[in-house]
Design an enzyme around this catalytic site. Sequence first.
Site, PDB file in Angstrom:
ATOM      1  N   THR A 149       0.822  -1.209   0.000  1.00  7.99           N
ATOM      2  CA  THR A 149       0.000   0.000   0.000  1.00  7.99           C
ATOM      3  C   THR A 149       0.860   1.266   0.000  1.00  7.99           C
ATOM      4  O   THR A 149       1.896   1.332   0.654  1.00  7.99           O
ATOM      5  CB  THR A 149      -0.917  -0.003   1.236  1.00  7.99           C
ATOM      6  N   GLY A 188       2.510  -2.715   8.186  1.00  8.29           N
ATOM      7  CA  GLY A 188       2.608  -3.359   9.491  1.00  8.29           C
ATOM      8  C   GLY A 188       3.991  -3.931   9.724  1.00  8.29           C
ATOM      9  O   GLY A 188       4.520  -4.660   8.889  1.00  8.29           O
ATOM     10  N   GLU A 444      -5.935  -5.240   2.460  1.00  5.83           N
ATOM     11  CA  GLU A 444      -5.824  -6.277   1.423  1.00  5.83           C
ATOM     12  C   GLU A 444      -7.011  -6.225   0.459  1.00  5.83           C
ATOM     13  O   GLU A 444      -7.499  -7.237  -0.028  1.00  5.83           O
ATOM     14  CB  GLU A 444      -5.661  -7.661   2.051  1.00  5.83           C
TER      15      GLU A 444
END
Length: 689
Positions: A149, A188, A444
């Site tokens: 992303t 993350g 996702e």
Amino acid sequence: MTTNTFTDPPVEMAKERGKTQFTVRDVTNFLNGGEEETQIVEKIMSSIERDPVLSVTADYDCNLQQARKQTMERVAALSPYLVTDTEKLSLWRAQLHGMVDMSTRTRLSIHNNLFIGSIRGSGTPEQFKYWVKKGAVAVKQFYGCFAMTELGHGSNLKGLETTATYDQDSDQFIINTPHIGATKWWIGGAAHTSTHCVCFAKLIVHGKDYGTRNFVVPLRNVHDHSLKVGVSIGDIGKKMGRDGVDNGWIQFTNVRIPRQNMLMRYAKVSDTGVVTKPALDQLTYGALIRGRVSMIADSFHVSKRFLTIALRYACVRRQFGTSGDTKETKIIDYPYHQRRLLPLLAYCYAMKMGADEAQKTWIETTDRILALNPNDPAQKNDLEKAVTDTKELFAASAGMKAFTTWGCAKIIDECRQACGGHGYSGYNGFGQGYADWVVQCTWEGDNNVLCLSMGRGLVQSALQILAGKHVGASIQYVGDKSKISQNGQGTPREQLLSPEFLVEAFRTASRNNILRTTDKYQELVKTLNPDQAFEELSQQRFQCARIHTRQHLISSFYARIATAKDDIKPHLLKLANLFALWSIEEDTGIFLRENILTPGDIDLINSLVDELCVAVRDQVIGLTDAFGLSDFFINAPIGSYDGNVYEKYFAKVNQQNPATNPRPPYYESTLKPFLFREEEDDEICDLDE
């Protein structure tokens, strides 16, 4: 001190449990896939529960930094299992612990599923072995993240703007973030933990853009965790939920990596700059499919936890009552309360069937792809079939991920509301559970975008069927000739409770919807390009995805019941019928429009849903006990197994908030000056004037 003048909750719970008409263990085995699987699950749950590092009982009061540190401690405690667990054990462990600790689940899954999964699925066998030797699987001097992303792009992989430019003189790729919008965002593990990332970047060779590919990029020096030259990383900070995950941003400035760091199972770049592209770009997106399949299973596991809490509480909580009755009424006995929760219990069971089917399809498709050599002409036909199946799985997993994660979010919040004021307490799990969960509806792949993607895939599959070409098994029903059509006389009651009728009713609704949308697409594409035509049909594509996914869950549920033991089949059939008929209520319009049902049928279905709720009501404790969750995994006093909800709730609140000082710590600085302030124009209001 008695907890209630009119009831003893533990006694009430024992009576409710005594109403169960089936062997709970049989349903547990049905859900898990057999006694052997159940024993594996129980061993894993026991090992989690006994490890003090993994205890989640005090999590609700953690601040951001405490959550980050605590999550890392749990990652360290669980990481040895990444080496010793089989694929199946690893999946079970992640899903079970993830029910009560989504942050740890996320941090481990980012490394194990997304990072390692990308290298295994998109890298060559030699590349995978290389990174294993570097410590990637053992998580030693190595931690990976998934840098897909960007600040300016998320779901649109083709629009990602980070670049990987091949420098033939040095045989290296140069990774760059061309502007702030191309900053890797929400990554993350990036802020504090990761030493490496799988970076999605545009492959640029000799000035030509070859599309988005995957590259392993070192982020930090192993010996001191300092950033590599050209790498900038920051912390995104406080989020809505999952505080234990260190989401960060990454920027690259002329970061050089060896050519071999590009994952080359499919697309390849030679040392002379020759690019070989794969037969299908979707073959490189295996990690995304795996993530979606995992989220379908997570939807079931998280839903079952919160349904257990709400239904146990409903079976001991009494509120209001009829005039003259000395006892208040259990809230589970109110028809509307049954209507709120019992269809959701049926939905939860259906999620499990859909999750198992998705997992099975994913494993079979992946194994078949990994066994193929994309460069072997003799395997061309097998590769083309694998390509078709992968495209279908890519679309199907998108829709399933969307509707099950939405379904779980609905379940968490409806269960919270069904528990009244106590559902709002942080110690009963709903607040953190919802805040931690709803990111699943976005990451996702944003759910709405995924539904449109699935709708597009369904139309493309219908075009394949009309052309007589191969399509995957789950979409073949669109080419069937059988269908249901009303003659105006209505549908008999027994038929509305028939699995065969309900499956065909949903297939007819889905088939008609897909074919009608396909017809419209074929008309539009005469004057518009394909992308424009699909955009014109956005609402229809969403509806196609919704009905197709619902029919798939219903079909999977009934098919799975056929394998169940005889003593539990009637109870499972009631749940499946409840889910199917409630689903018709949710989409009444399409069944009327397609002439599958009449208005009179809908009235009868409303009554049948009421009847099925009554029939399921006495079995709710057995059906939730079958989930096999101890109080550790429930982690909510109002959902305790023995029903002693008030005493345990009171004890929990006082344990976490001991009454040591009646004055708050801000009494002297804030409260006292406020209470004893003097107003210059303090006038007494004479209310008699």
